[in-house]
Design a protein around this motif. Structure first.
Motif, PDB file in Angstrom:
ATOM      1  N   GLY A  30      -1.736   5.020  -2.776  1.00 41.73           N
ATOM      2  CA  GLY A  30      -2.844   3.626  -2.959  1.00 41.73           C
ATOM      3  C   GLY A  30      -2.485   3.176  -1.927  1.00 41.73           C
ATOM      4  O   GLY A  30      -1.740   3.313  -0.429  1.00 41.73           O
ATOM      5  N   THR A  31      -2.819   1.697  -1.739  1.00 43.26           N
ATOM      6  CA  THR A  31      -3.002   0.200  -0.968  1.00 43.26           C
ATOM      7  C   THR A  31      -2.416  -0.742  -1.804  1.00 43.26           C
ATOM      8  O   THR A  31      -3.282  -1.142  -2.722  1.00 43.26           O
ATOM      9  N   ILE A  32      -1.565  -1.310  -1.049  1.00 40.93           N
ATOM     10  CA  ILE A  32      -0.919  -2.880  -1.465  1.00 40.93           C
ATOM     11  C   ILE A  32      -1.990  -3.934  -0.822  1.00 40.93           C
ATOM     12  O   ILE A  32      -1.307  -3.372   1.042  1.00 40.93           O
ATOM     13  N   GLU A  33      -2.198  -4.579  -1.096  1.00 40.29           N
ATOM     14  CA  GLU A  33      -2.256  -5.826  -0.735  1.00 40.29           C
ATOM     15  C   GLU A  33      -2.167  -6.629   0.650  1.00 40.29           C
ATOM     16  O   GLU A  33      -0.733  -6.641   0.276  1.00 40.29           O
ATOM     17  N   PRO A  34      -2.604  -6.623   1.667  1.00 42.91           N
ATOM     18  CA  PRO A  34      -3.627  -6.351   2.883  1.00 42.91           C
ATOM     19  C   PRO A  34      -3.746  -4.553   3.454  1.00 42.91           C
ATOM     20  O   PRO A  34      -4.894  -4.121   3.104  1.00 42.91           O
ATOM     21  N   ALA A  35      -2.619  -3.961   3.700  1.00 44.32           N
ATOM     22  CA  ALA A  35      -3.201  -2.685   4.298  1.00 44.32           C
ATOM     23  C   ALA A  35      -1.284  -1.981   3.721  1.00 44.32           C
ATOM     24  O   ALA A  35      -1.230  -1.381   4.962  1.00 44.32           O
ATOM     25  N   ILE A  36      -0.794  -2.439   3.032  1.00 44.65           N
ATOM     26  CA  ILE A  36       0.236  -1.138   3.009  1.00 44.65           C
ATOM     27  C   ILE A  36       0.282   0.249   2.182  1.00 44.65           C
ATOM     28  O   ILE A  36      -0.523   0.096   0.991  1.00 44.65           O
ATOM     29  N   GLY A  37       0.230   1.367   2.897  1.00 39.63           N
ATOM     30  CA  GLY A  37      -0.006   2.825   2.398  1.00 39.63           C
ATOM     31  C   GLY A  37       1.327   2.979   1.875  1.00 39.63           C
ATOM     32  O   GLY A  37       2.449   2.335   1.754  1.00 39.63           O
ATOM     33  N   PHE A  38       0.971   3.444   0.772  1.00 41.44           N
ATOM     34  CA  PHE A  38       2.186   4.439   0.228  1.00 41.44           C
ATOM     35  C   PHE A  38       1.480   5.481  -0.797  1.00 41.44           C
ATOM     36  O   PHE A  38       0.890   6.008  -0.923  1.00 41.44           O
ATOM     37  N   GLN A  39       2.893   6.272  -0.610  1.00 39.27           N
ATOM     38  CA  GLN A  39       2.954   7.251  -1.895  1.00 39.27           C
ATOM     39  C   GLN A  39       3.774   7.712  -2.923  1.00 39.27           C
ATOM     40  O   GLN A  39       5.272   6.668  -2.927  1.00 39.27           O
ATOM     41  N   LEU A  40       3.559   7.679  -3.815  1.00 38.97           N
ATOM     42  CA  LEU A  40       4.191   7.984  -5.372  1.00 38.97           C
ATOM     43  C   LEU A  40       4.169   9.283  -6.257  1.00 38.97           C
ATOM     44  O   LEU A  40       3.429   9.815  -6.696  1.00 38.97           O
ATOM     45  N   LYS A 106       0.503 -10.933   9.444  1.00 38.68           N
ATOM     46  CA  LYS A 106       0.688 -10.558   7.993  1.00 38.68           C
ATOM     47  C   LYS A 106       1.544  -8.994   8.037  1.00 38.68           C
ATOM     48  O   LYS A 106       2.440  -8.732   7.653  1.00 38.68           O
ATOM     49  N   ALA A 107       0.791  -8.120   9.138  1.00 33.67           N
ATOM     50  CA  ALA A 107       0.998  -7.351   9.578  1.00 33.67           C
ATOM     51  C   ALA A 107       2.593  -6.836  10.039  1.00 33.67           C
ATOM     52  O   ALA A 107       3.726  -6.139   9.495  1.00 33.67           O
ATOM     53  N   ARG A 108       2.885  -7.939  11.281  1.00 34.25           N
ATOM     54  CA  ARG A 108       4.547  -7.932  11.120  1.00 34.25           C
ATOM     55  C   ARG A 108       5.207  -8.381  10.026  1.00 34.25           C
ATOM     56  O   ARG A 108       5.980  -7.921   9.739  1.00 34.25           O
ATOM     57  N   ASP A 109       4.699  -9.888   9.614  1.00 31.67           N
ATOM     58  CA  ASP A 109       5.704  -9.470   7.684  1.00 31.67           C
ATOM     59  C   ASP A 109       5.537  -8.337   7.276  1.00 31.67           C
ATOM     60  O   ASP A 109       6.974  -8.525   6.566  1.00 31.67           O
ATOM     61  N   ASP A 110       5.038  -8.090   7.114  1.00 36.00           N
ATOM     62  CA  ASP A 110       5.122  -6.294   5.313  1.00 36.00           C
ATOM     63  C   ASP A 110       5.930  -5.522   6.182  1.00 36.00           C
ATOM     64  O   ASP A 110       6.698  -5.054   5.494  1.00 36.00           O
ATOM     65  N   TYR A 111       6.085  -5.143   7.519  1.00 30.26           N
ATOM     66  CA  TYR A 111       6.785  -4.856   8.611  1.00 30.26           C
ATOM     67  C   TYR A 111       8.110  -5.819   8.348  1.00 30.26           C
ATOM     68  O   TYR A 111       9.202  -4.453   8.035  1.00 30.26           O
ATOM     69  N   PHE A 112       8.534  -6.794   8.937  1.00 31.51           N
ATOM     70  CA  PHE A 112       9.498  -7.343   9.409  1.00 31.51           C
ATOM     71  C   PHE A 112      10.655  -7.606   7.665  1.00 31.51           C
ATOM     72  O   PHE A 112      11.827  -7.310   7.502  1.00 31.51           O
ATOM     73  N   PHE A 113      10.080  -7.824   6.820  1.00 32.52           N
ATOM     74  CA  PHE A 113      10.671  -8.119   5.531  1.00 32.52           C
ATOM     75  C   PHE A 113       9.524  -7.076   3.714  1.00 32.52           C
ATOM     76  O   PHE A 113      10.209  -7.270   2.865  1.00 32.52           O
ATOM     77  N   ARG A 114       8.083  -7.536   4.362  1.00 33.33           N
ATOM     78  CA  ARG A 114       8.002  -7.451   2.245  1.00 33.33           C
ATOM     79  C   ARG A 114       7.127  -6.370   1.769  1.00 33.33           C
ATOM     80  O   ARG A 114       7.483  -6.085   0.826  1.00 33.33           O
ATOM     81  N   ALA A 115       7.189  -5.491   3.089  1.00 32.68           N
ATOM     82  CA  ALA A 115       6.421  -3.988   2.527  1.00 32.68           C
ATOM     83  C   ALA A 115       7.679  -2.943   1.550  1.00 32.68           C
ATOM     84  O   ALA A 115       6.750  -2.826   0.134  1.00 32.68           O
ATOM     85  N   PRO A 116       8.717  -3.496   1.724  1.00 30.65           N
ATOM     86  CA  PRO A 116       9.526  -2.561   0.678  1.00 30.65           C
ATOM     87  C   PRO A 116      10.336  -3.171  -0.120  1.00 30.65           C
ATOM     88  O   PRO A 116      10.124  -2.254  -2.043  1.00 30.65           O
ATOM     89  N   HIS A 117       9.603  -5.095  -0.805  1.00 34.14           N
ATOM     90  CA  HIS A 117       9.672  -4.684  -1.960  1.00 34.14           C
ATOM     91  C   HIS A 117       8.193  -5.159  -2.527  1.00 34.14           C
ATOM     92  O   HIS A 117       8.099  -4.825  -3.557  1.00 34.14           O
ATOM     93  N   ALA A 118       7.332  -5.271  -2.294  1.00 36.35           N
ATOM     94  CA  ALA A 118       5.935  -5.124  -2.690  1.00 36.35           C
ATOM     95  C   ALA A 118       6.138  -3.254  -2.977  1.00 36.35           C
ATOM     96  O   ALA A 118       5.540  -3.942  -4.665  1.00 36.35           O
ATOM     97  N   LEU A 119       6.639  -2.592  -2.657  1.00 34.26           N
ATOM     98  CA  LEU A 119       6.739  -1.004  -2.977  1.00 34.26           C
ATOM     99  C   LEU A 119       7.137  -0.741  -4.150  1.00 34.26           C
ATOM    100  O   LEU A 119       7.052  -0.399  -5.493  1.00 34.26           O
ATOM    101  N   SER A 120       8.545  -1.769  -4.243  1.00 34.11           N
ATOM    102  CA  SER A 120       9.126  -1.126  -5.344  1.00 34.11           C
ATOM    103  C   SER A 120       8.646  -1.981  -7.077  1.00 34.11           C
ATOM    104  O   SER A 120       8.495  -1.938  -7.986  1.00 34.11           O
ATOM    105  N   LYS A 121       7.997  -3.428  -6.180  1.00 34.05           N
ATOM    106  CA  LYS A 121       6.602  -3.522  -8.088  1.00 34.05           C
ATOM    107  C   LYS A 121       6.008  -2.870  -8.488  1.00 34.05           C
ATOM    108  O   LYS A 121       5.649  -2.869  -8.972  1.00 34.05           O
ATOM    109  N   VAL A 122       5.503  -2.518  -7.494  1.00 40.28           N
ATOM    110  CA  VAL A 122       3.969  -1.858  -7.438  1.00 40.28           C
ATOM    111  C   VAL A 122       4.422   0.026  -8.235  1.00 40.28           C
ATOM    112  O   VAL A 122       4.366   0.633  -9.237  1.00 40.28           O
ATOM    113  N   SER A 123       5.481   0.189  -7.392  1.00 38.42           N
ATOM    114  CA  SER A 123       6.123   1.941  -8.556  1.00 38.42           C
ATOM    115  C   SER A 123       6.628   1.451  -9.218  1.00 38.42           C
ATOM    116  O   SER A 123       5.967   1.968 -10.396  1.00 38.42           O
ATOM    117  N   LYS A 124       6.365   0.842  -9.512  1.00 33.98           N
ATOM    118  CA  LYS A 124       7.436  -0.010 -10.849  1.00 33.98           C
ATOM    119  C   LYS A 124       6.524  -0.285 -12.231  1.00 33.98           C
ATOM    120  O   LYS A 124       6.642  -0.250 -13.041  1.00 33.98           O
TER     121      LYS A 124
END
Length: 477
Positions: A30-40, A106-124
């Motif tokens: 799936g994808t977390i807005e705006p463009a964070i791809g993930f696999q669970l 936004k892409a920079r900030d997702d890479y710098f700090f947001r993406a791992p946190h966002a994935l933890s919320k979505v996965s849980k």
């Protein structure tokens, strides 16, 4: 397609496929807005309530297939596992691509700090919907950029994970791309690298009291490259000296560390061209980072060829990269949440010098072992894996035991494998500053013949140009 309205992490599941067989699982993409791809991956049997999330390396841009961790529970599938591309997609032919960052904050900030946190919320959230309850325990494991993410999660999002492995962390992101430029501008030919390595090992292998094909602590080595006059040119000798010293500006260090003695063989692919890695890892990281990523959008950027090793240039990078640094010295919230942190670093790391991690640890803990954290330094290991002798180190099972059993690890076994994957050496690694000392009898390739001994007493704190980058708390998003 299903949407999950997770606060600040709205996600769309684009596919959910059952992978059949004895080790069956539901493969969620799936994808977390705006463009964070993930696999669970959600196990169909054996699930024990654990969640494991992996970090990504380099500039990310791909989803590394998350593996079910072996040995941490009673059977396969005791944990759900996930990974992310950190918010952008790199072309398969260019894993070092950073053009996505040229004008996309936004892409920079997702890479710098947001993406791992966002994935933890979505996965849980998805785990709770799938199994009827959220994870009982959550773990994060990453190396290099993933190690940076691990420290960042403990510092900025202290309640996301119960246990974190942060390996070879690129915590000093502000200075790290410049460091890659430094070593990329001081390369020597591969054949000369082997000559250099042999001389270093002959001079320094026994400095720790044991001739065993590995250097316990590179800081013990006092090898002078000038002894290779006639085998290396004067220019090559000067380059080698600069590699060991690290970048500086009129005596002021621009990074807390330099290339470690004993790491030379790994320079052949990190500094020089090799198949699938373009000009070499360091040149690719430096050039792509300097062109598109580390300077503020709309400001003049640089490149590998043009970058100036000055304190002025370091300060130009700070406004953007400070968000990516994981240099907070306040982990009280993580400690209060019951979190446990294992940091480890190879002493022969050619990509991110281990001295920087020792410097951070000294500033964080005063050189002590706090109740919530341990540091392990693995002799001779390169960046994340590989090395002259010791090639593998995995503290994940020890972390799970610590989180769920309450016992901090007193030692973890490192292994050395030959080219066929056979284990040819085991060696205990003790919490820093303790080191492994040979008992004097039995095979030096058997961990059973080593005991803990005091370290070598180095002053781990390093004076350098970026000392104001350490924080008393997390950098605000």
């Amino acid at each position: 397609m299903r949407t999950f309205d997770v606060p600040d992490a709205r996600a769309k599941v684009t596919s959910a496929t059952v992978v059949a067989g004895e080790k069956g699982f539901c493969d969620v993409r799936g994808t977390i807005e705006p463009a964070i791809g993930f696999q669970l991956k959600l196990p169909l049997r054996g699930y024990q309530g654990r969640y494991v999330q992996y970090g990504c390396g380099g500039f990310c841009g791909i989803i590394d297939d998350p593996a079910f961790p072996p040995g941490c529970g009673p059977a396969f599938g005791d944990a759900a596992v996930a990974a992310t591309d950190d918010g952008h997609q790199a072309p398969p032919e260019n894993p070092f691509d950073t053009t996505w960052a040229a004008s996309n904050q936004k892409a920079r900030d997702d890479y710098f700090f947001r993406a791992p946190h966002a994935l933890s919320k979505v996965s849980k959230h998805i785990i709770a919907a799938f199994y009827g309850r959220p994870p009982v325990k959550s773990y994060f494991s990453g190396c290099s950029n993933g190690g940076r993410e691990g420290l960042l999660l403990a510092q900025r999002y202290p309640r996301d994970f119960d246990g974190i492995v942060a390996a070879a962390p690129g915590a000093y992101y502000t200075a790290l791309i410049g460091y890659q430029a430094w070593i990329a501008r001081n390369t020597i030919p591969n054949d000369k690298i082997f000559v250099l390595h042999n001389a270093v090992m002959q001079a320094c292998d026994g400095n720790d009291g044991l001739v065993d094909g590995q250097i316990e602590d590179p800081r013990l080595c006092r090898f002078d490259p000038g002894t290779l006059t006639g085998q290396l040119t004067d220019d090559e000798i000067a380059r080698v000296r600069r590699l060991y010293a690290g970048p500086s500006d009129h005596g002021v260090r621009l990074y807390p560390g330099g290339q470690p003695y004993g790491s030379e063989i790994s320079w052949t692919f990190w500094l020089n061209p090799s198949e699938g890695l373009g000009r070499g890892i360091a040149p690719e990281l430096a050039d792509n980072g300097l062109k598109h990523l580390v300077y503020p959008i709309g400001r003049p950027h640089s490149s590998l060829e043009k970058f100036e090793f000055t304190t002025r240039e370091l300060r130009r990078i700070v406004p953007e990269t400070v968000k990516a640094n994981s240099l907070s010295l306040d982990l009280r919230a993580f400690e209060r949440a019951g979190g446990k942190l294992i940091i480890w670093h190879g002493a022969g790391d050619q990509g991110i010098p281990f001295e920087g991690t020792l410097d951070y640890w000294q500033r964080l803990t005063g050189g002590r072992n706090p109740s919530y954290a341990r540091l392990f330094v693995v002799p001779s290991m390169w960046h994340c894996a590989g090395g002259d002798t010791l090639t593998d180190f995995d503290p994940f099972r020890a972390l799970v035991s610590w989180v769920e059993g309450g016992q901090a690890p007193s030692r973890i076994i490192a292994t050395g494998r030959d080219q066929d994957g056979n284990v040819v050496r085991t060696r205990p690694v003790y919490p820093y500053p303790l080191r492994a000392k040979y008992t004097g009898s039995g095979s030096i390739d058997d961990a059973a013949n080593f005991v803990a001994a005091p370290g070598f007493g180095f002053d781990d704190r390093i004076r350098w140009a970026g000392e104001d980058l350490y924080r008393s708390g997390p950098v605000a998003p």
